[in-house]
Structures are given as C-alpha cells and as structure tokens.
Write an enzyme that holds these catalytic residues in place. Structure first.
Site, PDB file in Angstrom:
ATOM      1  N   TYR A  80     -35.327  -2.421 -64.142  1.00  0.00           N
ATOM      2  CA  TYR A  80     -35.590  -1.505 -63.035  1.00  0.00           C
ATOM      3  C   TYR A  80     -36.588  -2.136 -62.069  1.00  0.00           C
ATOM      4  O   TYR A  80     -36.412  -2.094 -60.859  1.00  0.00           O
ATOM      5  CB  TYR A  80     -36.133  -0.169 -63.561  1.00  0.00           C
ATOM      6  CG  TYR A  80     -36.233   0.861 -62.460  1.00  0.00           C
ATOM      7  CD1 TYR A  80     -35.136   1.653 -62.139  1.00  0.00           C
ATOM      8  CD2 TYR A  80     -37.400   1.020 -61.717  1.00  0.00           C
ATOM      9  CE1 TYR A  80     -35.203   2.580 -61.112  1.00  0.00           C
ATOM     10  CE2 TYR A  80     -37.472   1.941 -60.692  1.00  0.00           C
ATOM     11  CZ  TYR A  80     -36.381   2.724 -60.389  1.00  0.00           C
ATOM     12  OH  TYR A  80     -36.443   3.638 -59.377  1.00  0.00           O
ATOM     13  N   PHE A 132     -22.255  -2.412 -32.894  1.00  0.00           N
ATOM     14  CA  PHE A 132     -21.310  -2.241 -33.997  1.00  0.00           C
ATOM     15  C   PHE A 132     -21.344  -0.751 -34.347  1.00  0.00           C
ATOM     16  O   PHE A 132     -22.377  -0.100 -34.155  1.00  0.00           O
ATOM     17  CB  PHE A 132     -21.660  -3.129 -35.200  1.00  0.00           C
ATOM     18  CG  PHE A 132     -20.625  -2.981 -36.280  1.00  0.00           C
ATOM     19  CD1 PHE A 132     -19.351  -3.483 -36.084  1.00  0.00           C
ATOM     20  CD2 PHE A 132     -20.887  -2.293 -37.446  1.00  0.00           C
ATOM     21  CE1 PHE A 132     -18.357  -3.288 -37.036  1.00  0.00           C
ATOM     22  CE2 PHE A 132     -19.905  -2.107 -38.412  1.00  0.00           C
ATOM     23  CZ  PHE A 132     -18.639  -2.600 -38.205  1.00  0.00           C
ATOM     24  N   THR A 133     -20.231  -0.229 -34.853  1.00  0.00           N
ATOM     25  CA  THR A 133     -20.104   1.231 -35.046  1.00  0.00           C
ATOM     26  C   THR A 133     -21.271   1.830 -35.832  1.00  0.00           C
ATOM     27  O   THR A 133     -21.898   2.794 -35.392  1.00  0.00           O
ATOM     28  CB  THR A 133     -18.786   1.566 -35.777  1.00  0.00           C
ATOM     29  OG1 THR A 133     -18.696   0.738 -36.929  1.00  0.00           O
ATOM     30  CG2 THR A 133     -17.586   1.346 -34.886  1.00  0.00           C
ATOM     31  N   ASP A 223     -28.738  -9.292 -36.239  1.00  0.00           N
ATOM     32  CA  ASP A 223     -27.775  -8.846 -37.245  1.00  0.00           C
ATOM     33  C   ASP A 223     -27.012 -10.099 -37.673  1.00  0.00           C
ATOM     34  O   ASP A 223     -26.190 -10.633 -36.922  1.00  0.00           O
ATOM     35  CB  ASP A 223     -26.829  -7.804 -36.640  1.00  0.00           C
ATOM     36  CG  ASP A 223     -25.770  -7.324 -37.643  1.00  0.00           C
ATOM     37  OD1 ASP A 223     -25.587  -7.982 -38.678  1.00  0.00           O
ATOM     38  OD2 ASP A 223     -25.132  -6.285 -37.375  1.00  0.00           O
ATOM     39  N   LYS A 266     -20.387  -9.592 -46.132  1.00  0.00           N
ATOM     40  CA  LYS A 266     -19.851 -10.679 -45.316  1.00  0.00           C
ATOM     41  C   LYS A 266     -20.667 -11.948 -45.601  1.00  0.00           C
ATOM     42  O   LYS A 266     -20.160 -12.900 -46.163  1.00  0.00           O
ATOM     43  CB  LYS A 266     -19.916 -10.326 -43.827  1.00  0.00           C
ATOM     44  CG  LYS A 266     -19.019  -9.141 -43.430  1.00  0.00           C
ATOM     45  CD  LYS A 266     -19.185  -8.826 -41.947  1.00  0.00           C
ATOM     46  CE  LYS A 266     -18.588  -7.500 -41.538  1.00  0.00           C
ATOM     47  NZ  LYS A 266     -17.157  -7.497 -41.328  1.00  0.00           N
ATOM     48  N   ARG A 389      -8.493  -1.324 -33.431  1.00  0.00           N
ATOM     49  CA  ARG A 389      -9.783  -1.356 -32.753  1.00  0.00           C
ATOM     50  C   ARG A 389      -9.511  -1.030 -31.292  1.00  0.00           C
ATOM     51  O   ARG A 389      -9.449  -1.911 -30.446  1.00  0.00           O
ATOM     52  CB  ARG A 389     -10.444  -2.735 -32.896  1.00  0.00           C
ATOM     53  CG  ARG A 389     -11.048  -3.009 -34.263  1.00  0.00           C
ATOM     54  CD  ARG A 389     -12.224  -2.120 -34.527  1.00  0.00           C
ATOM     55  NE  ARG A 389     -12.888  -2.401 -35.799  1.00  0.00           N
ATOM     56  CZ  ARG A 389     -13.750  -1.565 -36.357  1.00  0.00           C
ATOM     57  NH1 ARG A 389     -14.023  -0.418 -35.808  1.00  0.00           N
ATOM     58  NH2 ARG A 389     -14.340  -1.861 -37.499  1.00  0.00           N
ATOM     59  N   PHE A 455     -10.579   7.816 -36.974  1.00  0.00           N
ATOM     60  CA  PHE A 455      -9.758   6.654 -37.353  1.00  0.00           C
ATOM     61  C   PHE A 455      -9.711   6.442 -38.861  1.00  0.00           C
ATOM     62  O   PHE A 455      -8.777   5.863 -39.384  1.00  0.00           O
ATOM     63  CB  PHE A 455     -10.239   5.390 -36.639  1.00  0.00           C
ATOM     64  CG  PHE A 455     -11.666   5.008 -36.940  1.00  0.00           C
ATOM     65  CD1 PHE A 455     -12.717   5.562 -36.222  1.00  0.00           C
ATOM     66  CD2 PHE A 455     -11.960   4.093 -37.939  1.00  0.00           C
ATOM     67  CE1 PHE A 455     -14.033   5.211 -36.495  1.00  0.00           C
ATOM     68  CE2 PHE A 455     -13.267   3.729 -38.220  1.00  0.00           C
ATOM     69  CZ  PHE A 455     -14.307   4.307 -37.505  1.00  0.00           C
TER      70      PHE A 455
HETATM   71  N1  F0G Z   1     -23.090  -5.285 -38.743  1.00  0.00           N
HETATM   72  C1  F0G Z   1     -21.923  -5.895 -38.499  1.00  0.00           C
HETATM   73  C2  F0G Z   1     -21.847  -6.924 -37.421  1.00  0.00           C
HETATM   74  C3  F0G Z   1     -20.785  -5.566 -39.260  1.00  0.00           C
HETATM   75  O1  F0G Z   1     -19.635  -6.182 -39.005  1.00  0.00           O
HETATM   76  C4  F0G Z   1     -20.898  -4.603 -40.275  1.00  0.00           C
HETATM   77  C5  F0G Z   1     -19.739  -4.211 -41.072  1.00  0.00           C
HETATM   78  C6  F0G Z   1     -22.148  -3.992 -40.492  1.00  0.00           C
HETATM   79  C7  F0G Z   1     -23.219  -4.365 -39.703  1.00  0.00           C
HETATM   80  C8  F0G Z   1     -22.340  -2.949 -41.543  1.00  0.00           C
HETATM   81  O2  F0G Z   1     -22.344  -3.549 -42.784  1.00  0.00           O
HETATM   82  O3  F0G Z   1     -20.338  -2.573 -43.950  1.00  0.00           O
HETATM   83  O4  F0G Z   1     -22.198  -3.671 -45.228  1.00  0.00           O
HETATM   84  O5  F0G Z   1     -22.547  -1.484 -44.154  1.00  0.00           O
HETATM   85  N2  F0G Z   1     -18.547  -4.500 -40.771  1.00  0.00           N
HETATM   86  C9  F0G Z   1     -17.365  -4.149 -41.567  1.00  0.00           C
HETATM   87  C10 F0G Z   1     -16.089  -4.554 -40.853  1.00  0.00           C
HETATM   88  C11 F0G Z   1     -17.321  -2.726 -42.004  1.00  0.00           C
HETATM   89  O6  F0G Z   1     -15.006  -4.233 -41.371  1.00  0.00           O
HETATM   90  O7  F0G Z   1     -16.139  -5.190 -39.818  1.00  0.00           O
HETATM   91  P1  F0G Z   1     -21.826  -2.780 -44.103  1.00  0.00           P
END
Ligand code: F0G
Length: 482
Positions: A80, A132-133, A223, A266, A389, A455
């Site tokens: 832990y 990013f979303t 990022d 990633k 997208r 989506f």
């Molecule tokens: N920043 C970038 C540039 C990303 O592409 C993603 C995730 C995140 C942050 C968030 O990271 O998924 O670990 O919470 N991209 C994925 C995609 C979801 O399919 O492009 P996460």
C-alpha cells in the site's frame, strides 16, 4: 522511411521487433457485419470486440508490450505504501524528464482533473495549441475557459507543414495581453496534437512558448501523452534535433516546461498516468488530491504490475527503433491512400491515419454525420473499427442546434507494434474499394441521442437502404470473399 533500404527500391517500413505472443482474429462475413453494426446503432464504440477484425478505434491502452515489460510485471512489489515498484518509476521519470517531483494517477484524465482542480479558478483562461476532450471537460468543469491558439495553417487538412501542432506565438501574446497574465491559469501544449490528426510540435516552437510564459510568470504544462510520436518527428523533421539522441531531445523538451503529465495508456505502452513537477510548492498543492481521488501516493490508482510495465516502457521509448514504428506505419498508410486518391490528413502524423470524410463522402450533409456514416461503412466493408471525429462528437447547443465540426474525420488508430504490414495493406484495400463506391454510402440519423457524450452511447440508423446496397455491391465485386 525505414533506415533499411530495399534492393527493389520499395520504401516500406520494416519491423524492428519480432512477435511471440499473438491473439487470434476473426473476420465475420459482410452480412453478419451489417447485422452487428445495426445492433450497435451504427456506433463503433458499441461494437463487441470479438466481431472486430482490425480494431483501430484508439491507441490507448492497446499498444503491444515488450518481453521486458512483461518480465518486469512479474517482480512488482505490491504494498500500500512505500512500494519499491513506485520508487523505480519515480527514479526513471526523474532520469528522463529531470523534474524532482512526481504524482501518480490512474490515467491521463485523472492528471487533468488534479491539474484543473489546483490551477483553474472560475473565469481563468487556459491557452493551448488545441484541446483534447477530457482536458477541456476538466477545465470547464472548474469554470475555466479554453482558448485554442494553434496556427491557422495547422487546421488545413492538406498540408506539407512539418509541425502543424505548433502554437501561434502572436496569438499567445495577444491572449495574454487581452486577459492579463494573472488570469491565465496555465499554458498547455499538447505533444502529437490528437484532435488535429496527431500533428507534432517543434522544439523550436515549444522554446518560444516557454520564453513567453517565463517572461510573464505563467506555468507551462506539457501533455506528453503522445510524446513518443512527437519525438520521432522532432528527430526526423527538425534540423536542430537531427544529431541529438531521443533522450537528449526529451530532456530539452522537459527543460522548457514546469509540469509534464501523461497518459501511460499511450506513453510507455501500459495503463496509468502521472504528473512530473519541477516546483516543490506546486507539488505540495497537488499532492493532497492524489490520496483523495486516486489512491495512496505510491500507487495512485495503478496496479503495481502496470507501474513496472510503464517504467520499462518509458525507457524503451528512448529507443528510436521503438518509437519509429507507429509513425512509419502511419506514413505508409497515408502515402498509399493518397496515391489512390483517398482523402486523408497530410502530412502523416502520429497516433493513426485520419481519413477526411468531408471530401470522401462530400454528398452527405453534416447534419447526417458524414464521418459517422463512413466509420459505419468501413466496419461493414472490412470489419475495421475506426473512430468518428466530427459533428457526431460535438454537443448540441442548449437550444438543440447542431454544432458542425471544423473537420469530419474517421480516425484509424495504429496501436504501436500491434498490426502487421499486410493488415495495414488490407485496411488500405478496403478503404480504396469504399472510395470507389463512395456514392453508395449514405447518411445517419439519431434513434437515441444522449445529452452528454452522445458519441459514446448514441444509437443511429441509416437514412435509407444504402447499407444493403453496399453489401450487394461487395458481393458482386468480391464473390464469396470475407
Ligand atoms: N491527453 C491526450 C492528448 C489524449 O490523447 C488522451 C487520451 C488523454 C489526454 C487522456 O488520457 O485516456 O489516459 O485518460 N486519448 C485517448 C484517445 C482516449 O483515444 O485518443 P486517458
């Protein structure tokens, strides 16, 4: 392309790894694919994976792991508190990025949650090259506003510009002047800019952004989720990086920033995330949120096995052979599609191949979701799962009006070291067939439309019997082929 030249003169990428663990794939017949797509409401997020031949939905959490990563997972130290596994990751990150402090989190968006909670206040502004979303969602949830400052040329679908992710420095200066530096929560640069086609940021541009931030006392956040691809492009497209090692380029990038966060789904080819921080006070401001939202400081919501895999994966990211594979396969796919007249985003970036649905199916109006329709057609035609997208990924205005997206793209992600070149050739072939028969593809309309993140869960149906006609044409052209 590849460093290895072929006697034949062909320019094709060559894998610098061998595959010893495999997963069986199945390709159901097209009639069955149509049934499956109908049941999934023409939404590729809702397809069951066992019905998918090539899963090109994302590169997140689905990259191939190395023998060394798997071996490291076997010696993880489950505790832990005070896990030796955690210390190995912390040490590796300090070694690579040169920042003294690290906070673990279960994935990239969890890092964004912590950053936004600590740095964003109502009315504050976060300038960035592109959103990013999940990033935007966390900033707006805290009452902040995102301003996108990528250069206008970065938004041109067809281009020869090597670094389309670069921020427009004049726009950055103007934004700071307009709001005042005190209103800027932080400046965010996204490496391998996801939503504009995995387009990289140059070291030169990052240095300019950094100089502006330092002059105004503004925190610069990187990022680094898509940093591996970005590093490939720094090395191959930027003269000043040509003679530097990947490790040296990484350090130069990090030295320009105050905070580096990443999704290890990633970067590092495993599953997790974290925030590297230069300043102790900043670290202390964020630290308290990790046990609250993620888990104790020495695991942060990650399994220790994944942490071991990330540590090894990060080290492997410093190897050119490893990081070249994705971008080289993508460049091959983009080049071959361009040659066949299939509209794609150029130049090839990282993450995946982005098909331009606006041009591909220019007869489908945006209110009938051209990119969604093309993603549906591609699954039917080839069992290939891509991601819409475009307008479908937008949210309606409060009064119900559609927000039409700047770009209508189908993203075909290239999980790193997962697909073989013949599988990529198959995807190129099915896309070319679909392009030949593009007039058969029709639009989609909602059957069930969720208010938030439509989506992910929305169900749609075709506006006509175009899918049946597409299947009939496939049978006429391919006989009893799968
Ligand atoms: N920043 C970038 C540039 C990303 O592409 C993603 C995730 C995140 C942050 C968030 O990271 O998924 O670990 O919470 N991209 C994925 C995609 C979801 O399919 O492009 P996460």
């Amino acid at each position: 392309m590849s460093k290895i030249k072929y006697f034949s003169g062909e320019t094709i990428p060559l894998e610098m790894h061998k595959v010893r663990i495999v997963q069986k794939l199945a390709l159901p017949p097209i009639e069955h694919r149509l049934e499956v797509m109908t049941k999934a409401g023409n939404n590729t997020f809702l397809l069951p994976n066992e019905e998918v031949f090539l899963d090109m939905l994302t590169d997140s959490g689905v990259n191939a792991m190395s023998d060394r990563q798997l071996a490291a997972m076997m010696v993880a130290d489950d505790a832990y508190a005070g896990s030796a596994t955690y210390t190995r990751l912390e040490t590796k990150l300090r070694d690579i990025f040169g920042m003294d402090y690290f906070l673990p989190a279960h994935q990239g968006r969890a890092c964004e949650h912590i950053l936004a909670k600590v740095l964003v206040t109502p009315g504050s502004v976060v300038p960035m090259n592109y959103h990013f979303t999940t990033t935007k969602a966390h900033i707006t949830l805290q009452g902040g506003v995102v301003e996108e400052l990528v250069s206008d040329a970065g938004l041109e679908v067809v281009s020869a510009l090597p670094f389309k992710g670069d921020m427009d420095i004049a726009k950055l200066e103007a934004t700071i002047a307009r709001h005042g530096a005190g209103k800027i929560a932080f400046v965010r640069v996204e490496s391998g800019t996801n939503l504009i086609g995995g387009q990289p940021v140059s070291l030169k541009n990052l240095a300019e952004v950094s100089a502006v931030c330092r002059r105004h006392g503004i925190v610069l956040v990187l990022d680094a989720s898509l940093l591996a691809d970005n590093l490939h492009f720094n090395k191959t497209r930027e003269a000043s990086c040509k003679d530097l090692t990947i490790r040296e380029i990484t350090r130069r990038i990090a030295d320009l920033c105050d905070i580096v966060y990443f999704s290890a789904r990633k970067l590092g080819c495993a599953r997790g995330g974290g925030i590297c921080i230069r300043d102790k006070d900043m670290y202390l401001r964020m630290r308290g949120l990790v046990p609250l939202f993620e888990g104790f400081l020495t695991y942060g919501g990650m399994s220790v096995r994944e942490i071991e895999a990330i540590t090894v994966g990060l080290e492997e990211t410093m190897d050119e052979d490893m990081i070249d594979q994705g971008p080289q396969f993508i460049a091959y796919m983009v080049g071959e599609l361009e040659r066949r007249g299939v509209p794609v985003i150029t130049p090839a970036g990282g993450l995946g191949c982005h098909v331009d649905a606006k041009r591909f199916v220019d007869h489908i109006p945006q209110e009938q979701y051209p990119a969604g329709a093309l993603a549906s057609a591609l699954y039917i035609a080839g069992g290939i799962r891509g991601m819409e997208r475009g307008t479908l990924s937008e949210q309606r205005e409060p009064d119900g009006r559609e927000v039409f997206s700047n770009m209508e793209l189908v993203r075909l992600a290239m999980p790193r070291r997962v697909f073989t070149l013949s599988q990529v050739k198959y995807a190129i072939d099915r896309l070319s067939w679909l392009h030949e028969n593009r007039r058969l593809v029709g639009g989609l309309t909602f059957v069930e439309e969720p208010e938030v993140l439509r989506f992910f869960y929305g169900l749609l149906k075709p506006v006509s019997d175009w899918q049946q006609r597409l299947v009939a044409k496939f049978r006429a052209d391919f006989g009893d082929s799968l």
